[in-house]
Design an enzyme around this catalytic site. Sequence first.
Site, PDB file in Angstrom:
ATOM      1  CG  ASP A   1      11.760 -39.476 -22.802  1.00 56.40           C
ATOM      2  OD1 ASP A   1      11.872 -38.453 -22.113  1.00 56.40           O
ATOM      3  OD2 ASP A   1      11.202 -40.519 -22.388  1.00 56.40           O
ATOM      4  CG  ASN A   2       8.891 -37.617 -23.261  1.00 53.69           C
ATOM      5  OD1 ASN A   2       9.890 -36.961 -23.540  1.00 53.69           O
ATOM      6  ND2 ASN A   2       8.601 -37.938 -22.012  1.00 53.69           N
TER       7      ASN A   2
ATOM      8  CD  GLU B   1       9.973 -37.531 -17.539  1.00 56.88           C
ATOM      9  OE1 GLU B   1       9.839 -38.613 -18.123  1.00 56.88           O
ATOM     10  OE2 GLU B   1      10.028 -36.461 -18.140  1.00 56.88           O
TER      11      GLU B   1
ATOM     12  CG  ASP C   1      14.045 -35.984 -23.678  1.00 60.12           C
ATOM     13  OD1 ASP C   1      14.714 -35.836 -22.638  1.00 60.12           O
ATOM     14  OD2 ASP C   1      12.800 -36.088 -23.680  1.00 60.12           O
TER      15      ASP C   1
ATOM     16  CE  LYS D   1       8.774 -34.410 -25.536  1.00 63.26           C
ATOM     17  NZ  LYS D   1      10.187 -34.805 -25.381  1.00 63.26           N
TER      18      LYS D   1
END
Length: 215
Positions: free
Chosen positions: A169-170, A199, A141, A144
């Site tokens: 995540d993401n 989120e 997380d 990236k």
Amino acid sequence: TRTSRPQRILKAVQRKATVGDPQSVITAIDHFCRHREWAMNVGDEKGSILDSVVSEVSPVTVLELGTYCGYSTVRIARLLPPGACVITLEFNPDYAAIARQVIQWSGLEDKVQLVEGASGDWIPWMKEHFGVQAFDLVFLDHWKERYLPDTKLLEECGLIQKGTVLLADNVICPGTPDYLEYVRNSPRYNSHYYRSHLEYTKAEDGLEKSVFLGY
Ligand SMILES: O=C(NCCCCc1cc2cnccc2s1)c1cc(-c2ccc(F)cc2)cc(O)c1O
Ligand SMILES: [Mg+2]
């Protein structure tokens, strides 16, 4: 504004959450970020998916890359059995200072090792410094563009072994295309995409779970 967003998140925890009650800390942060100010916590929707993966893996050692205010650290640590722990890396010292206090408020400090620094610098030292054999679960997380190089680094350092679960995540927003391409096409990973939302928003995002199959 005088205070930082992480400082305002900590204030919301101190006002609304009960010391020693991790769920109340999670609820306080989600309420603040949904009704007052958006912030880049994994959030309640993706957080529930994170919970289910942690429960399924029941890890003894967890690595979290990207602590921020400690929201996902608390989500993970609250589900760990006695003796299990999460090592969490945060690059920004101001975020780390807030996260320590959020983790303390939740009463989970004995299950958490918060380390300040960059993933690329710390990963090669993990075995020596923490006496870690391999991680059972890695929650990605952080930057990236570091997901892929750090996954390769973890492999090279022998910190990912047969059965290790990577949860990222993401993978849609902001997106990690090179990482997705790697884990989805590698014969050494079994990958699954959990579709969700960024989120506190309606934008698409999701978590990618990748199980290492060994060499
Ligand atoms: O950048 C994100 N997270 C990374 C920041 C952590 C920096 C670190 C680097 C580093 C290096 N080594 C060790 C530890 C660490 S911590 C992020 C961003 C969004 C987002 C933002 C705007 C937007 F419009 C839509 C989504 C949503 C998210 O859920 C995120 O996680
Ligand atoms: Mg994130």
